[in-house]
Design a protein around this motif. Structure first.
Motif, PDB file in Angstrom:
ATOM      1  N   MET A  90       0.828  -1.206   0.000  1.00 28.92           N
ATOM      2  CA  MET A  90       0.000   0.000   0.000  1.00 28.92           C
ATOM      3  C   MET A  90       0.861   1.254   0.000  1.00 28.92           C
ATOM      4  O   MET A  90       0.481   2.273  -0.583  1.00 28.92           O
ATOM      5  N   GLY A  91       2.019   1.194   0.625  1.00 29.51           N
ATOM      6  CA  GLY A  91       2.951   2.319   0.567  1.00 29.51           C
ATOM      7  C   GLY A  91       3.488   2.523  -0.842  1.00 29.51           C
ATOM      8  O   GLY A  91       3.621   3.649  -1.310  1.00 29.51           O
ATOM      9  N   GLN A  92       3.794   1.422  -1.541  1.00 30.97           N
ATOM     10  CA  GLN A  92       4.269   1.509  -2.915  1.00 30.97           C
ATOM     11  C   GLN A  92       3.188   2.083  -3.833  1.00 30.97           C
ATOM     12  O   GLN A  92       3.487   2.791  -4.783  1.00 30.97           O
ATOM     13  N   ALA A  93       1.910   1.757  -3.541  1.00 31.76           N
ATOM     14  CA  ALA A  93       0.804   2.228  -4.378  1.00 31.76           C
ATOM     15  C   ALA A  93       0.383   3.649  -4.022  1.00 31.76           C
ATOM     16  O   ALA A  93      -0.401   4.256  -4.742  1.00 31.76           O
ATOM     17  N   GLY A  94       0.861   4.170  -2.884  1.00 28.49           N
ATOM     18  CA  GLY A  94       0.505   5.520  -2.486  1.00 28.49           C
ATOM     19  C   GLY A  94      -0.782   5.612  -1.686  1.00 28.49           C
ATOM     20  O   GLY A  94      -1.303   6.698  -1.466  1.00 28.49           O
ATOM     21  N   ILE A  95      -1.313   4.480  -1.250  1.00 27.06           N
ATOM     22  CA  ILE A  95      -2.540   4.488  -0.446  1.00 27.06           C
ATOM     23  C   ILE A  95      -2.219   4.895   0.989  1.00 27.06           C
ATOM     24  O   ILE A  95      -2.943   5.662   1.609  1.00 27.06           O
ATOM     25  N   LEU A  96      -1.132   4.374   1.524  1.00 26.79           N
ATOM     26  CA  LEU A  96      -0.658   4.722   2.865  1.00 26.79           C
ATOM     27  C   LEU A  96       0.712   5.368   2.738  1.00 26.79           C
ATOM     28  O   LEU A  96       1.401   5.164   1.740  1.00 26.79           O
ATOM     29  N   PRO A  97       1.139   6.126   3.746  1.00 25.74           N
ATOM     30  CA  PRO A  97       2.521   6.618   3.708  1.00 25.74           C
ATOM     31  C   PRO A  97       3.490   5.444   3.806  1.00 25.74           C
ATOM     32  O   PRO A  97       3.215   4.448   4.478  1.00 25.74           O
ATOM     33  N   LYS A  98       4.619   5.565   3.117  1.00 27.75           N
ATOM     34  CA  LYS A  98       5.610   4.493   3.138  1.00 27.75           C
ATOM     35  C   LYS A  98       6.188   4.344   4.528  1.00 27.75           C
ATOM     36  O   LYS A  98       6.427   5.331   5.224  1.00 27.75           O
ATOM     37  N   ARG A  99       6.384   3.100   4.940  1.00 25.65           N
ATOM     38  CA  ARG A  99       6.997   2.837   6.240  1.00 25.65           C
ATOM     39  C   ARG A  99       8.489   3.097   6.165  1.00 25.65           C
ATOM     40  O   ARG A  99       9.120   2.831   5.142  1.00 25.65           O
ATOM     41  N   PRO A 100       9.073   3.599   7.249  1.00 22.41           N
ATOM     42  CA  PRO A 100      10.521   3.831   7.209  1.00 22.41           C
ATOM     43  C   PRO A 100      11.278   2.512   7.136  1.00 22.41           C
ATOM     44  O   PRO A 100      10.886   1.514   7.740  1.00 22.41           O
ATOM     45  N   VAL A 101      12.352   2.535   6.397  1.00 23.33           N
ATOM     46  CA  VAL A 101      13.200   1.348   6.257  1.00 23.33           C
ATOM     47  C   VAL A 101      14.115   1.298   7.473  1.00 23.33           C
ATOM     48  O   VAL A 101      14.745   2.297   7.820  1.00 23.33           O
ATOM     49  N   PRO A 102      14.198   0.171   8.178  1.00 25.70           N
ATOM     50  CA  PRO A 102      15.074   0.097   9.334  1.00 25.70           C
ATOM     51  C   PRO A 102      16.532   0.277   8.925  1.00 25.70           C
ATOM     52  O   PRO A 102      16.945  -0.190   7.865  1.00 25.70           O
ATOM     53  N   HIS A 103      17.284   0.947   9.769  1.00 26.88           N
ATOM     54  CA  HIS A 103      18.688   1.216   9.476  1.00 26.88           C
ATOM     55  C   HIS A 103      19.514  -0.002   9.846  1.00 26.88           C
ATOM     56  O   HIS A 103      19.721  -0.293  11.023  1.00 26.88           O
TER      57      HIS A 103
END
Length: 133
Positions: free
Chosen positions: A88-101
């Motif tokens: 859903m983040g990739q599609a723009g429906i939800l904000p993208k989740r942060p990638v863990p460092h």
């Protein structure tokens, strides 16, 4: 006499998650809204889309989602699974989740080995000393 009073409305946690279909080694998933207690491929409330993780000849993984219904379920408190939240983040429906460092994971394995060997130099004071008689 004592009576137990139970609430009339029972709340359930709804998850937006993937249901696996397809053949062995050829999965295809449905995106569904389901009660969190139901099994992965069990009963669901509504079908919201599909996801094919195997890329086609153009290298594209196909995803189709009913954005309106996904927004509805999200607005009433449904919690997406990790993979569905990513899609859903990739599609723009939800904000993208942060990638863990994770800096070690971003390096190729050979470079990780070289880096670990260079940081752990031999220290003679820590070496085990054996005495032979």
């Amino acid at each position: 006499r004592t009576y137990r009073v139970f609430p009339l409305s029972i709340t359930m946690v709804v998850r937006i998650r993937l249901q696996r279909f397809g053949k062995k080694h050829r999965p295809i998933y449905r995106i569904v809204a389901a009660d969190s207690r139901s099994p992965r491929d069990g009963k669901f409330l509504e079908r919201l889309g599909t996801y094919n993780p195997i890329p086609n000849k153009g290298g594209i993984k196909e995803v189709s989602m009913n954005e309106e219904r996904i927004r509805y379920w999200y607005s009433v408190g449904a919690q997406p699974s990790d993979r569905v939240a990513f899609l859903m983040g990739q599609a723009g429906i939800l904000p993208k989740r942060p990638v863990p460092h994770r800096p070690q994971r971003s390096l190729p394995k050979a470079q990780r080995r070289e880096q670990s060997y260079s940081t752990t130099a031999f220290n003679p004071s820590l070496a085990l000393q054996a005495s032979f008689v």
